[in-house]
Write a protein that holds these residues in place. Structure first.
Motif, PDB file in Angstrom:
ATOM      1  N   PHE A  15       0.834  -1.209   0.000  1.00  0.00           N
ATOM      2  CA  PHE A  15       0.000   0.000   0.000  1.00  0.00           C
ATOM      3  C   PHE A  15       0.870   1.261   0.000  1.00  0.00           C
ATOM      4  N   GLY A  16       1.823   1.300  -0.894  1.00  0.00           N
ATOM      5  CA  GLY A  16       2.750   2.415  -0.943  1.00  0.00           C
ATOM      6  C   GLY A  16       2.215   3.646  -1.647  1.00  0.00           C
ATOM      7  N   SER A  17       1.097   3.525  -2.366  1.00  0.00           N
ATOM      8  CA  SER A  17       0.554   4.683  -3.099  1.00  0.00           C
ATOM      9  C   SER A  17      -0.969   4.650  -3.057  1.00  0.00           C
ATOM     10  N   ARG A  74     -12.681  12.732   2.608  1.00  0.00           N
ATOM     11  CA  ARG A  74     -11.756  13.430   1.724  1.00  0.00           C
ATOM     12  C   ARG A  74     -10.309  13.067   2.036  1.00  0.00           C
ATOM     13  N   ILE A  75     -10.131  12.241   3.035  1.00  0.00           N
ATOM     14  CA  ILE A  75      -8.788  11.808   3.427  1.00  0.00           C
ATOM     15  C   ILE A  75      -8.301  10.778   2.424  1.00  0.00           C
ATOM     16  N   PRO A  76      -7.112  10.912   1.886  1.00  0.00           N
ATOM     17  CA  PRO A  76      -6.597   9.925   0.931  1.00  0.00           C
ATOM     18  C   PRO A  76      -6.629   8.513   1.506  1.00  0.00           C
ATOM     19  N   LEU A  77      -6.935   7.552   0.637  1.00  0.00           N
ATOM     20  CA  LEU A  77      -6.990   6.162   1.091  1.00  0.00           C
ATOM     21  C   LEU A  77      -5.660   5.711   1.687  1.00  0.00           C
ATOM     22  N   ALA A  78      -4.557   6.190   1.136  1.00  0.00           N
ATOM     23  CA  ALA A  78      -3.248   5.789   1.663  1.00  0.00           C
ATOM     24  C   ALA A  78      -3.111   6.166   3.130  1.00  0.00           C
ATOM     25  N   LYS A  79      -3.626   7.313   3.515  1.00  0.00           N
ATOM     26  CA  LYS A  79      -3.564   7.726   4.918  1.00  0.00           C
ATOM     27  C   LYS A  79      -4.480   6.861   5.774  1.00  0.00           C
ATOM     28  N   TRP A  80      -5.648   6.512   5.252  1.00  0.00           N
ATOM     29  CA  TRP A  80      -6.553   5.598   5.953  1.00  0.00           C
ATOM     30  C   TRP A  80      -5.870   4.237   6.174  1.00  0.00           C
ATOM     31  N   PHE A  81      -5.287   3.708   5.119  1.00  0.00           N
ATOM     32  CA  PHE A  81      -4.681   2.381   5.209  1.00  0.00           C
ATOM     33  C   PHE A  81      -3.530   2.369   6.212  1.00  0.00           C
ATOM     34  N   VAL A 105      -1.677  14.523   9.232  1.00  0.00           N
ATOM     35  CA  VAL A 105      -2.989  15.174   9.225  1.00  0.00           C
ATOM     36  C   VAL A 105      -3.113  15.936  10.544  1.00  0.00           C
ATOM     37  N   ASN A 106      -4.125  16.784  10.658  1.00  0.00           N
ATOM     38  CA  ASN A 106      -4.289  17.474  11.938  1.00  0.00           C
ATOM     39  C   ASN A 106      -4.906  16.544  12.975  1.00  0.00           C
ATOM     40  N   TRP A 107      -4.879  16.988  14.230  1.00  0.00           N
ATOM     41  CA  TRP A 107      -5.348  16.132  15.335  1.00  0.00           C
ATOM     42  C   TRP A 107      -6.807  15.745  15.166  1.00  0.00           C
ATOM     43  N   ARG A 108      -7.643  16.672  14.751  1.00  0.00           N
ATOM     44  CA  ARG A 108      -9.077  16.382  14.621  1.00  0.00           C
ATOM     45  C   ARG A 108      -9.320  15.297  13.561  1.00  0.00           C
ATOM     46  N   THR A 109      -8.579  15.350  12.467  1.00  0.00           N
ATOM     47  CA  THR A 109      -8.732  14.340  11.425  1.00  0.00           C
ATOM     48  C   THR A 109      -8.285  12.975  11.938  1.00  0.00           C
ATOM     49  N   ALA A 110      -7.160  12.940  12.639  1.00  0.00           N
ATOM     50  CA  ALA A 110      -6.677  11.678  13.218  1.00  0.00           C
ATOM     51  C   ALA A 110      -7.686  11.134  14.217  1.00  0.00           C
ATOM     52  N   ARG A 111      -8.257  12.024  15.015  1.00  0.00           N
ATOM     53  CA  ARG A 111      -9.255  11.609  16.010  1.00  0.00           C
ATOM     54  C   ARG A 111     -10.490  11.032  15.326  1.00  0.00           C
ATOM     55  N   LEU A 112     -10.906  11.631  14.217  1.00  0.00           N
ATOM     56  CA  LEU A 112     -12.070  11.154  13.471  1.00  0.00           C
ATOM     57  C   LEU A 112     -11.805   9.764  12.885  1.00  0.00           C
ATOM     58  N   ILE A 113     -10.627   9.561  12.313  1.00  0.00           N
ATOM     59  CA  ILE A 113     -10.269   8.255  11.753  1.00  0.00           C
ATOM     60  C   ILE A 113     -10.321   7.183  12.835  1.00  0.00           C
ATOM     61  N   LEU A 114      -9.703   7.454  13.972  1.00  0.00           N
ATOM     62  CA  LEU A 114      -9.660   6.477  15.056  1.00  0.00           C
ATOM     63  C   LEU A 114     -11.060   6.192  15.599  1.00  0.00           C
ATOM     64  N   SER A 115     -11.864   7.237  15.696  1.00  0.00           N
ATOM     65  CA  SER A 115     -13.226   7.069  16.205  1.00  0.00           C
ATOM     66  C   SER A 115     -14.035   6.135  15.309  1.00  0.00           C
ATOM     67  N   ARG A 280      -7.118  -7.661   9.324  1.00  0.00           N
ATOM     68  CA  ARG A 280      -8.494  -7.870   9.783  1.00  0.00           C
ATOM     69  C   ARG A 280      -9.228  -6.536   9.896  1.00  0.00           C
ATOM     70  N   ARG A 281      -8.547  -5.525  10.401  1.00  0.00           N
ATOM     71  CA  ARG A 281      -9.173  -4.208  10.508  1.00  0.00           C
ATOM     72  C   ARG A 281      -9.424  -3.606   9.132  1.00  0.00           C
ATOM     73  N   LEU A 282      -8.529  -3.827   8.213  1.00  0.00           N
ATOM     74  CA  LEU A 282      -8.722  -3.313   6.853  1.00  0.00           C
ATOM     75  C   LEU A 282      -9.938  -3.964   6.217  1.00  0.00           C
ATOM     76  N   ASN A 283     -10.055  -5.272   6.341  1.00  0.00           N
ATOM     77  CA  ASN A 283     -11.228  -5.966   5.792  1.00  0.00           C
ATOM     78  C   ASN A 283     -12.510  -5.476   6.461  1.00  0.00           C
ATOM     79  N   LEU A 284     -12.441  -5.230   7.769  1.00  0.00           N
ATOM     80  CA  LEU A 284     -13.600  -4.736   8.498  1.00  0.00           C
ATOM     81  C   LEU A 284     -14.018  -3.365   7.977  1.00  0.00           C
ATOM     82  N   ALA A 285     -13.047  -2.488   7.725  1.00  0.00           N
ATOM     83  CA  ALA A 285     -13.353  -1.148   7.217  1.00  0.00           C
ATOM     84  C   ALA A 285     -14.015  -1.202   5.849  1.00  0.00           C
ATOM     85  N   ILE A 286     -13.654  -2.220   5.057  1.00  0.00           N
ATOM     86  CA  ILE A 286     -14.208  -2.347   3.708  1.00  0.00           C
ATOM     87  C   ILE A 286     -15.634  -2.884   3.728  1.00  0.00           C
TER      88      ILE A 286
END
Length: 294
Positions: A15-17, A74-81, A105-115, A280-286
């Protein structure tokens, strides 16, 4: 089914790109090619400017991220992965501040991803029901404040905990933050997380007597020096939970506590497959439905 293990270098290679992440998402969602979610037609036109597929029959437009945790982001998939990898690569989890630095990313964006990821973990484990011999107890979690300690202490959130006892080891675990430890909360917790008519051990707290209605409940008022003999695994789980919360997050407010409980339980229930957790988490997100922010 066994999920592939993930090392840092393998994840980086795979997942380099952004294109790598997008192609993986397409492969998992549509392994044999696009299928329209409305009419099941297998023919479509790709609108490359927006990376959207339009069904050639009903003309419904579907993005690759539709109906996933990534939906509308709007967060790039690479950052999500990479967030998914960092969240699952360490026993102690990761804070939003640390993640924000790692994926830029900023703290709020990171917090949203984790949430969103933690919410999906909680939904996944909610599908299971505990069975066999089960220990149930409560704990109080929260920041330090002056005043009373323990039950009823100011600023602390009560949590109900259930652990399957497998003799020399613990089985699956469930935790739920509640407003108070009362009959209504205990009854809801048991209905959500236990199969009916299981053997349940508790410490004799009056609020837990409601368990008699649906389970084979044995309550025992136990001196503090003997409590670990009666409820060994649930007390180990409580200790591990508090170390988890204090070690990485230095405490958690009641508003977000359930998210962290969900992550802790998800990790605990898969502790024997630790290296598989990122995939497992990646599959769950999908496969998980979109998680709406608040």
């Amino acid at each position: 089914m066994k999920t592939p293990e993930a090392s840092f270098f393998e994840w980086q290679r795979q997942f380099g790109s952004e294109i790598d992440c997008l192609n993986h998402l397409k492969h998992i969602r549509w392994p044999t090619g696009f299928i329209c979610p409305r009419c099941s037609c297998e023919h479509s036109y790709q609108l490359t400017t927006r990376d959207v597929y339009e069904c050639s029959q009903c003309h419904k437009q579907t993005s690759v991220t539709a109906d996933t945790v990534f939906h509308g982001s709007r967060i790039p998939l690479a950052k999500w992965f990479w967030a998914i990898y960092f969240l699952g690569s360490d026993k102690g989890s990761i804070s939003a501040l640390r993640l924000s630095k790692l994926i830029e990313v900023n703290w709020r964006t990171a917090r949203l991803i984790l949430s969103k990821l933690r919410t999906a973990m909680g939904h996944r484990d909610s599908l299971y029901r505990l069975s066999g011999l089960i220990e149930i107890d409560d704990a109080f979690v929260g920041g330090k404040r002056k005043g009373k300690r323990g039950r009823g202490a100011a600023g602390k959130t009560p949590v109900l905990i259930a652990v399957e006892s497998k003799g020399k080891r613990a089985g699956f675990i469930a935790m739920q933050a509640v407003d108070s430890v009362c009959h209504e909360a205990v009854n809801d917790f048991v209905a959500r997380h236990l199969n009916a008519q299981q053997e349940v051990h508790t410490d004799g707290l009056a609020a837990l007597n409601i368990i008699d209605n649906t389970q084979q409940h044995e309550a025992r008022v136990t001196p503090s020096e003997l409590v670990d003999e009666w409820l060994p695994w649930v007390h180990i789980a409580i200790g591990n939970l508090k170390a988890f919360l204090l070690g990485t997050f230095h405490g958690v407010s009641g508003k977000y506590l359930q998210e962290y409980l969900s992550e802790f339980c998800y990790r605990f229930n898969r502790r024997k497959m630790e290296k598989e957790i990122p995939n497992r988490r990646l599959n769950l997100a999908i496969i998980h439905a979109p998680v709406h922010s608040y």
